[in-house]
Design an enzyme around this catalytic site. Structure first.
Site, PDB file in Angstrom:
ATOM      1  N   LEU A   9      20.905 -31.979  16.362  1.00  0.00           N
ATOM      2  CA  LEU A   9      20.439 -31.270  17.637  1.00  0.00           C
ATOM      3  C   LEU A   9      20.366 -29.799  17.466  1.00  0.00           C
ATOM      4  O   LEU A   9      21.013 -28.990  16.917  1.00  0.00           O
ATOM      5  CB  LEU A   9      21.903 -31.403  18.524  1.00  0.00           C
ATOM      6  CG  LEU A   9      22.601 -32.754  18.229  1.00  0.00           C
ATOM      7  CD1 LEU A   9      23.567 -32.627  19.205  1.00  0.00           C
ATOM      8  CD2 LEU A   9      21.519 -33.843  18.592  1.00  0.00           C
ATOM      9  N   ARG A  16      25.219 -17.515  23.562  1.00  0.00           N
ATOM     10  CA  ARG A  16      26.179 -16.607  23.120  1.00  0.00           C
ATOM     11  C   ARG A  16      25.841 -15.695  21.897  1.00  0.00           C
ATOM     12  O   ARG A  16      26.478 -14.681  21.518  1.00  0.00           O
ATOM     13  CB  ARG A  16      27.397 -17.605  22.601  1.00  0.00           C
ATOM     14  CG  ARG A  16      28.145 -18.004  23.926  1.00  0.00           C
ATOM     15  CD  ARG A  16      29.111 -19.052  23.465  1.00  0.00           C
ATOM     16  NE  ARG A  16      28.215 -20.520  23.174  1.00  0.00           N
ATOM     17  CZ  ARG A  16      28.829 -21.584  22.698  1.00  0.00           C
ATOM     18  NH1 ARG A  16      30.463 -21.500  22.669  1.00  0.00           N
ATOM     19  NH2 ARG A  16      28.417 -22.753  22.585  1.00  0.00           N
ATOM     20  N   GLY A 136      35.717 -27.792  21.435  1.00  0.00           N
ATOM     21  CA  GLY A 136      36.084 -28.648  22.330  1.00  0.00           C
ATOM     22  C   GLY A 136      37.576 -29.376  21.564  1.00  0.00           C
ATOM     23  O   GLY A 136      37.693 -29.515  20.471  1.00  0.00           O
ATOM     24  N   GLU A 150      35.962 -30.311  26.749  1.00  0.00           N
ATOM     25  CA  GLU A 150      35.264 -29.046  26.323  1.00  0.00           C
ATOM     26  C   GLU A 150      36.561 -28.100  26.920  1.00  0.00           C
ATOM     27  O   GLU A 150      36.949 -28.320  27.834  1.00  0.00           O
ATOM     28  CB  GLU A 150      33.950 -28.952  26.986  1.00  0.00           C
ATOM     29  CG  GLU A 150      33.085 -29.703  26.493  1.00  0.00           C
ATOM     30  CD  GLU A 150      32.782 -29.572  24.838  1.00  0.00           C
ATOM     31  OE1 GLU A 150      32.627 -28.424  24.321  1.00  0.00           O
ATOM     32  OE2 GLU A 150      33.129 -30.531  24.137  1.00  0.00           O
ATOM     33  N   ASN A 222      28.146 -19.812  17.000  1.00  0.00           N
ATOM     34  CA  ASN A 222      27.903 -19.474  17.934  1.00  0.00           C
ATOM     35  C   ASN A 222      27.687 -18.024  18.515  1.00  0.00           C
ATOM     36  O   ASN A 222      26.808 -17.829  19.460  1.00  0.00           O
ATOM     37  CB  ASN A 222      29.230 -19.958  19.286  1.00  0.00           C
ATOM     38  CG  ASN A 222      29.251 -21.540  19.143  1.00  0.00           C
ATOM     39  OD1 ASN A 222      28.439 -22.217  19.199  1.00  0.00           O
ATOM     40  ND2 ASN A 222      30.585 -21.923  19.237  1.00  0.00           N
ATOM     41  N   LYS A 326       5.804  -0.951  -5.590  1.00  0.00           N
ATOM     42  CA  LYS A 326       5.398  -1.977  -4.598  1.00  0.00           C
ATOM     43  C   LYS A 326       4.001  -2.603  -5.260  1.00  0.00           C
ATOM     44  O   LYS A 326       3.059  -1.861  -5.789  1.00  0.00           O
ATOM     45  CB  LYS A 326       4.815  -1.297  -3.441  1.00  0.00           C
ATOM     46  CG  LYS A 326       4.561  -2.394  -2.294  1.00  0.00           C
ATOM     47  CD  LYS A 326       3.395  -1.925  -1.389  1.00  0.00           C
ATOM     48  CE  LYS A 326       2.130  -1.862  -2.064  1.00  0.00           C
ATOM     49  NZ  LYS A 326       0.909  -1.773  -1.147  1.00  0.00           N
ATOM     50  N   ASN A 351       4.784   6.841 -19.889  1.00  0.00           N
ATOM     51  CA  ASN A 351       5.853   7.425 -19.505  1.00  0.00           C
ATOM     52  C   ASN A 351       5.299   7.876 -18.063  1.00  0.00           C
ATOM     53  O   ASN A 351       4.282   8.938 -18.095  1.00  0.00           O
ATOM     54  CB  ASN A 351       6.429   8.229 -20.347  1.00  0.00           C
ATOM     55  CG  ASN A 351       7.664   9.184 -19.800  1.00  0.00           C
ATOM     56  OD1 ASN A 351       8.626   8.543 -20.140  1.00  0.00           O
ATOM     57  ND2 ASN A 351       7.289  10.103 -19.109  1.00  0.00           N
ATOM     58  N   SER A 379       5.513  15.364 -14.961  1.00  0.00           N
ATOM     59  CA  SER A 379       6.130  15.440 -13.510  1.00  0.00           C
ATOM     60  C   SER A 379       5.465  16.004 -12.427  1.00  0.00           C
ATOM     61  O   SER A 379       4.642  16.656 -12.727  1.00  0.00           O
ATOM     62  CB  SER A 379       7.576  16.331 -13.822  1.00  0.00           C
ATOM     63  OG  SER A 379       8.305  15.658 -14.692  1.00  0.00           O
ATOM     64  N   ALA A 397       2.008  18.221 -16.185  1.00  0.00           N
ATOM     65  CA  ALA A 397       2.714  18.420 -15.066  1.00  0.00           C
ATOM     66  C   ALA A 397       2.080  19.163 -13.841  1.00  0.00           C
ATOM     67  O   ALA A 397       1.295  20.004 -14.090  1.00  0.00           O
ATOM     68  CB  ALA A 397       4.048  19.303 -15.370  1.00  0.00           C
TER      69      ALA A 397
HETATM   70  C1  UD1 Z   1      30.060 -28.513  20.848  1.00  0.00           C
HETATM   71  C2  UD1 Z   1      30.988 -29.699  21.122  1.00  0.00           C
HETATM   72  C3  UD1 Z   1      32.238 -29.231  20.933  1.00  0.00           C
HETATM   73  C4  UD1 Z   1      32.425 -28.946  19.621  1.00  0.00           C
HETATM   74  C5  UD1 Z   1      31.468 -27.890  19.274  1.00  0.00           C
HETATM   75  C6  UD1 Z   1      31.573 -27.609  17.602  1.00  0.00           C
HETATM   76  C7  UD1 Z   1      29.697 -30.938  23.252  1.00  0.00           C
HETATM   77  C8  UD1 Z   1      29.518 -30.993  24.687  1.00  0.00           C
HETATM   78  N1  UD1 Z   1      30.604 -29.843  22.629  1.00  0.00           N
HETATM   79  O1  UD1 Z   1      30.127 -27.412  21.585  1.00  0.00           O
HETATM   80  O2  UD1 Z   1      33.181 -30.250  21.279  1.00  0.00           O
HETATM   81  O3  UD1 Z   1      33.705 -28.266  19.357  1.00  0.00           O
HETATM   82  O4  UD1 Z   1      30.145 -28.249  19.464  1.00  0.00           O
HETATM   83  O5  UD1 Z   1      30.664 -26.776  17.205  1.00  0.00           O
HETATM   84  O6  UD1 Z   1      28.884 -31.406  22.289  1.00  0.00           O
HETATM   85  N2  UD1 Z   1      22.036 -28.604  21.636  1.00  0.00           N
HETATM   86  C9  UD1 Z   1      20.787 -29.395  22.119  1.00  0.00           C
HETATM   87  N3  UD1 Z   1      20.434 -29.547  23.570  1.00  0.00           N
HETATM   88  C10 UD1 Z   1      21.237 -29.221  24.474  1.00  0.00           C
HETATM   89  C11 UD1 Z   1      22.308 -28.337  23.992  1.00  0.00           C
HETATM   90  C12 UD1 Z   1      22.764 -28.209  22.747  1.00  0.00           C
HETATM   91  O7  UD1 Z   1      20.101 -29.777  21.225  1.00  0.00           O
HETATM   92  O8  UD1 Z   1      20.957 -29.312  25.545  1.00  0.00           O
HETATM   93  C13 UD1 Z   1      22.319 -28.587  20.332  1.00  0.00           C
HETATM   94  C14 UD1 Z   1      22.362 -26.891  19.951  1.00  0.00           C
HETATM   95  O9  UD1 Z   1      21.054 -26.422  19.780  1.00  0.00           O
HETATM   96  C15 UD1 Z   1      23.456 -26.772  18.987  1.00  0.00           C
HETATM   97  C16 UD1 Z   1      24.132 -28.247  19.079  1.00  0.00           C
HETATM   98  O10 UD1 Z   1      23.661 -28.809  19.988  1.00  0.00           O
HETATM   99  O11 UD1 Z   1      22.498 -27.012  17.703  1.00  0.00           O
HETATM  100  C17 UD1 Z   1      25.563 -27.495  19.742  1.00  0.00           C
HETATM  101  O12 UD1 Z   1      25.291 -26.969  20.989  1.00  0.00           O
HETATM  102  P1  UD1 Z   1      26.311 -25.713  21.183  1.00  0.00           P
HETATM  103  O13 UD1 Z   1      25.945 -25.404  22.705  1.00  0.00           O
HETATM  104  O14 UD1 Z   1      26.569 -24.997  20.221  1.00  0.00           O
HETATM  105  O15 UD1 Z   1      27.768 -26.691  21.606  1.00  0.00           O
HETATM  106  P2  UD1 Z   1      29.010 -26.029  21.750  1.00  0.00           P
HETATM  107  O16 UD1 Z   1      29.548 -25.405  23.111  1.00  0.00           O
HETATM  108  O17 UD1 Z   1      29.344 -25.272  20.386  1.00  0.00           O
HETATM  109 CA    CA Z   2      28.354 -24.541  18.728  1.00  0.00          CA
END
Ligand code: UD1
Ligand code: CA
Length: 431
Positions: A9, A16, A136, A150, A222, A326, A351, A379, A397
């Protein structure tokens, strides 16, 4: 290889991080978080997909820069935001699907293998943390997971749970296909949470098992503070590998070495050094606080406080303090103090004295300097490029070499005649 599909994902904004750069593109040890996680995933299976949406072209480009055999899934993050929304359009090859949050750069193939030994419909990674803030919370009863809540949706009682969701899950494919369309966004963030699948699966009497894992492999990033702590863990891994291969590091906590750097033979790296990109260091001593960027150093010593910028090749050479090199080749050379050597080739036995500068740039273009064998550059000389100095030359130099050629065996000297004015000091200060 395993009969499992991996989905990473990587479509979230990562607000954040407080950055214009998408979260998964932030770097650890010189490479994006996404690069690290894709690299390890490809050691596990041949079916790896990355979900993209936010800055999707940049994210795709980053993956394609290093890997060719990756599928991309586009998330409709306007209508279906959240980790559950990310999984609405999946196509996977195998019946088991490992879902990985893209912000977990410390994961390794070895750590992922642990999911495969467990008999369950869903297995999810958890930590037991003293400070569970941000994650979570996972409700476990009789060694089965009941639900995940969450932080933003948790009640006071749930906030005290120390079991947290680490963010990697193994699903049977049919479970994802069945429950993802049923998710709702009825929660504090108005997002489709992947984690809501757990409670739905439990209602249908499916088996959901927790897998207790270690934060040094499963940490989620995060914020910039998380990024820094992951960096220390990754750095320690990289440095430990090289130390076990015979590289001496003094105060390794102060040394930064990127993922693609290669050492060979016996090397000593003193405290405070930074070595980046595809640098190659063989049988050399890098003294404290030197920076080496994408350069080769063979049978040489560099520093303290020297800077080798990209595309420098240093062989059998001594580079001393406050020297910047470089895009230059030095073979059998001494550059002891306070010099700038750019776009140059310098040959054996030469040198370079203190404070010598190659003037390689006229404000518009860069020019080359070529210095032959056994040349003594005195130098504080300036060598104005383009320039070729043949073998066995002496540059006095303080000389400004403003011809393009210095012939073999000669002395080059440019000096203003030194004068003495008797008694000037006393007159000037009226003594
Ligand atoms: C998520 C989990 C949480 C867990 C934590 C661990 C959920 C709802 N929560 O929260 O329980 O403890 O990870 O690190 O899943 N992403 C997408 N599409 C979106 C949103 C996010 O692809 O619409 C991807 C982000 O790029 C990221 C990952 O999902 O790589 C996690 O998203 P993030 O927003 O960091 O989730 P957390 O709030 O950390
Ligand atoms: Ca996360």
């Amino acid at each position: 290889m395993n009969q499992v599909s991996i989905i990473i994902l990587a479509a979230g904004k990562g607000s954040r991080m407080k950055s214009k750069t998408a979260k998964v593109l932030h770097k650890i040890s010189g490479k994006s978080m996404l690069y690290h996680i894709v690299k390890e995933s490809l050691k596990v299976t041949d079916d790896v997909s990355v979900v993209v949406a936010h800055q999707k072209n940049k994210v795709k480009q980053e993956v394609l820069k290093y890997f060719s055999n990756i599928n991309f899934i586009e998330q409709n993050d306007t209508n279906f935001p959240g980790t559950g929304g990310a999984l609405r359009n999946i196509y996977v090859k195998y019946n088991l699907v490992l879902v990985l949050n893209g912000d977990m750069p410390l994961i390794t193939a070895g750590a992922l293998q642990k999911f495969f030994g467990i008999k369950a419909d869903i297995t999810l990674s958890i930590f037991d943390l003293k400070n569970p803030n941000g994650y979570g919370r996972v409700k476990i009863q009789e060694n089965e997971v009941r639900y995940i809540v969450e932080q933003k949706d948790a009640n006071a009682h749930e906030l005290k749970i120390t079991h947290v969701n680490a963010g990697i899950y193994l699903f049977k494919k049919d479970i994802l296909l069945k429950y993802i369309p049923k998710l709702t966004n009825d929660n504090a963030q108005k997002e489709y949470y992947l984690t809501d699948i757990i409670a739905m699966a439990k209602k249908d009497n499916l088996i959901v098992k927790p897998l207790l894992v270690d934060e040094t492999y499963f940490k989620g990033i995060n914020s910039k503070a998380d990024l820094a702590s992951a960096e220390s863990i990754m750095q320690m891994r990289i440095k430990k590998k090289w130390m076990l291969n015979g590289i001496t590091m003094q105060l390794p906590d102060t040394i930064y070495i990127e993922e693609d750097v290669i050492f060979e033979g016996e090397c000593i790296i003193e405290n405070g050094c930074r070595i980046t990109d595809r640098s190659f260091i063989k049988n050399s001593h890098i003294k404290s606080c030197s920076v080496i960027e994408n350069s080769q150093v063979i049978d040489s010593d560099v520093g303290p406080l020297a800077h080798l910028r990209p595309a420098s090749q240093i062989k059998n050479t001594h580079i001393g303090n406050f020297v910047e090199i470089k895009k230059s080749n030095l073979d059998g050379v001494k550059v002891g103090h306070l010099s700038y050597i750019g776009d140059s080739e310098i040959d054996d036995g030469t040198n370079i004295g203190a404070g010598v500068i190659t003037c390689n740039y006229d404000g518009k273009k860069k020019y080359k300097t070529k210095i032959g064998k056994n040349v003594f550059v005195g130098s504080d000389s300036q060598l104005i490029a383009p320039l070729t100095i043949e073998d066995n030359v002496l540059i006095a130099a303080g000389t400004t070499v403003n011809s393009t050629f210095v012939p073999k065996g000669s002395l080059a000297i440019s000096r203003v005649k030194l004068e003495f004015k008797e008694g000037f000091f006393y007159k000037f200060f009226k003594l």
